[in-house]
Design a protein around this motif. Structure first.
Motif, mmCIF file in Angstrom:
data_model
loop_
_atom_site.group_PDB
_atom_site.id
_atom_site.type_symbol
_atom_site.label_atom_id
_atom_site.label_comp_id
_atom_site.label_asym_id
_atom_site.label_seq_id
_atom_site.Cartn_x
_atom_site.Cartn_y
_atom_site.Cartn_z
ATOM 1 N N ARG A 257 0.803 -1.210 0.000
ATOM 2 C CA ARG A 257 0.000 0.000 0.000
ATOM 3 C C ARG A 257 0.840 1.267 0.000
ATOM 4 O O ARG A 257 1.840 1.372 0.703
ATOM 5 N N PRO B 294 1.617 4.863 1.129
ATOM 6 C CA PRO B 294 1.231 5.776 2.216
ATOM 7 C C PRO B 294 0.467 6.970 1.657
ATOM 8 O O PRO B 294 0.806 7.488 0.585
ATOM 9 N N ASN C 263 0.474 9.942 2.410
ATOM 10 C CA ASN C 263 1.250 11.179 2.306
ATOM 11 C C ASN C 263 2.508 11.018 1.460
ATOM 12 O O ASN C 263 3.405 11.849 1.515
ATOM 13 N N LYS C 264 2.598 9.937 0.676
ATOM 14 C CA LYS C 264 3.770 9.734 -0.170
ATOM 15 C C LYS C 264 3.773 10.766 -1.304
ATOM 16 O O LYS C 264 2.782 10.907 -2.027
ATOM 17 N N GLY D 44 0.769 9.664 -3.401
ATOM 18 C CA GLY D 44 -0.060 9.409 -2.225
ATOM 19 C C GLY D 44 -1.446 10.014 -2.362
ATOM 20 O O GLY D 44 -1.633 11.032 -3.045
#
Length: 507
Positions: free
Chosen positions: A283, A285, A287-288, A292
């Motif tokens: 998965r 993140p 906030n990537k 994201g």
């Protein structure tokens, strides 16, 4: 744009190094799909798709990719990791139909001494023999200097002795991996530039790992120092903390190094990222950077307001570059501007008084769940505007809903009707049925009959998750007429109770 840009080769190693992510194993068909997408849509220059001799499944995957690549004139852009093992890897490559081998060799004296237990000259001779055989069989050869980063830190003389040897060999590229992700950006600058200045005729790739979360920064410094190519993976997949991520590295290079260019199509990065997320189960993140779920979402109302006023919170990193759109989150920190931006995207317009009521309702809902989605918004508007027309004479003050495996669901209800308070307890076939049975007891005391429930429908927004807002629409028959009421909540039973309260006020 500068007239003479330096071209940087992008080699994606998601299907080889990225597959070393713990718990990830792509099927042959998944590998083929990813390989096709990387070469034809994302347009990376090369892909590293497997390690030789790993398994029958790996062999089948390589064979399917090389067959497709050959038919489409792309075989020279497909690479396989191989080993210094005499003719074993070379024969494997020939059977698999691959043409480019990336030979894994020792780039530090520590690895050479303690893992292979050999002298430099012995290793060089074995490497030279494999390269010679590969060339004889029509294979192209690149060479990895495994643990090169530690080699430059602790045994630089060995590294340069080895590169002196490779400079005499028919290899196309020499690949410099920071195998354990230990380098700082300053070290990358120093080591890469020193290596390139010493061997100006060798094509060098830099291969970054992300153990200190410096992968993207190190890629930037490696390219600045003169690296001719870089190795990346989708979503930063890879062993331990992973590799430098493809999307982040491309965005950084495009925005901060206009003097160079790559062939990568930014608009396809999000698509391939989501596909690999699905295939791998790894998965992303929220906030990537770049890929994201939340990175192009404004949550604070002040930011949404700023975006409307000359795009105050915009940067060069705009979502449209990557096939995405900017979103404005709805929740307890939402302001009027956030909601107006979402309404505009939906093609809706509200009066100021109604907008104020919708804003207040969203803030209330935001206290119950983290984020209210844009898909929830029409349901909220419907609920708020519907409630505006109803005078509150009946209020459900409190209730306790119980449910167990072997006992009937039960409800204890406290309700105010024209300022008189009633309390009743009842059981039913479900929690809402128990609630209605308790309500009937109250209205029996008032010698009033409740409307008959004729239909009960539940809706959640498309793609709704377990915490999605739930709209319950109940159809009632009263005095030979039918009417509907609706309730909205993240809990289905509570939304039904809210719809029922509206009914009680209407009658």
């Amino acid at each position: 744009m500068p007239s003479a840009q330096r071209y940087i080769e992008i080699m994606d190693t998601t299907l080889r190094d990225g597959e070393q992510t713990s718990g990830v194993s792509f099927s042959p068909s998944e590998k083929l799909t990813i390989a096709q997408l990387l070469l034809t849509e994302v347009k990376v220059d090369r892909i590293e798709i497997a390690s030789a001799r790993v398994s029958e499944g790996e062999f089948a995957a390589v064979k399917s990719i090389t067959k497709w690549a050959k038919a489409n004139g792309l075989l020279d852009r497909v690479e396989v990791l191989t080993f210094v093992d005499g003719d074993v890897s070379v024969q494997w490559m020939l059977k698999a139909g691959a043409k480019v081998m990336n030979l894994l060799t020792k780039g530090s004296l520590n690895h050479l001494t303690h893992q292979l237990k050999k002298k430099p000259e012995e290793h060089f001779a074995e490497v030279g023999a494999v390269i010679k055989l590969a060339k004889k069989k029509g294979l192209e050869c690149n060479v990895y200097l495994e643990d090169w980063s530690n080699g430059m830190r602790h045994s630089k003389d060995y590294v340069f002795q080895y590169l002196d040897f490779l400079n005499t060999q028919p290899v196309k590229r020499v690949m410099l991996p920071d195998t354990l992700g230990i380098l700082t950006p300053a070290e990358v600058t120093s080591f890469v530039s020193e290596t390139i200045q010493r061997y100006p005729n060798i094509h060098f790739d830099f291969h970054a790992h992300n153990d200190y979360d410096l992968g993207t920064a190190n890629v930037l410094e490696g390219v600045k120092a003169g690296a001719h190519g870089i190795h990346l993976t989708i979503n930063g997949m890879g062993e331990r903390a992973g590799n430098a991520p493809l999307a982040s590295a491309i965005a950084v290079l495009n925005d901060f190094m206009p003097e160079l260019k790559t062939g990568v199509a930014e608009g396809s990065l999000y698509k391939v990222s989501k596909l690999v997320e699905t295939f791998s189960g790894f998965r992303i993140p929220v906030n990537k950077p770049v890929v994201g779920e939340n990175v192009f979402t404004q949550t604070a109302g002040i930011h949404a307001d700023g975006d409307k006023k000359n795009k105050l919170y915009f940067s060069d990193l705009i979502p449209e570059r990557f096939g995405r759109t900017r979103k404005y989150a709805l929740g307890k920190t939402s302001g009027k501007a956030n909601i107006e931006n979402n309404l505009q995207q939906l093609g809706l317009q509200l009066s100021d008084p109604d907008l104020k009521k919708v804003t207040q309702r969203i803030i209330e809902l935001g206290d119950k769940k983290e984020v209210v989605t844009q898909a929830d918004l029409p349901y909220i508007i419907s609920d708020v505007l519907d409630s505006n027309t109803i005078e509150e004479k009946v209020t459900v003050l409190d209730y306790v809903l119980t449910h167990s495996k072997t006992l009937k669901p039960s409800v204890t209800l406290r309700i105010a009707i024209l300022e008189e308070i009633f309390e009743e307890h009842s059981q039913g076939d479900g929690q809402y049925d128990a609630f209605m049975n308790a309500l009937k007891k109250v209205y029996k005391k008032l010698k009033q009959e409740l409307p008959v429930l004729t239909d009960y429908a539940v809706r959640i927004p498309p793609g709704g998750k377990s915490d999605a807002l739930c709209e319950t629409i109940i159809t009632w028959r009263h005095s030979n007429k039918e009417f509907k009421t609706r309730g909205l909540d993240s809990d289905q039973t509570v939304s039904a109770i809210k719809a029922t309260q509206k009914m009680l006020n209407l009658i």
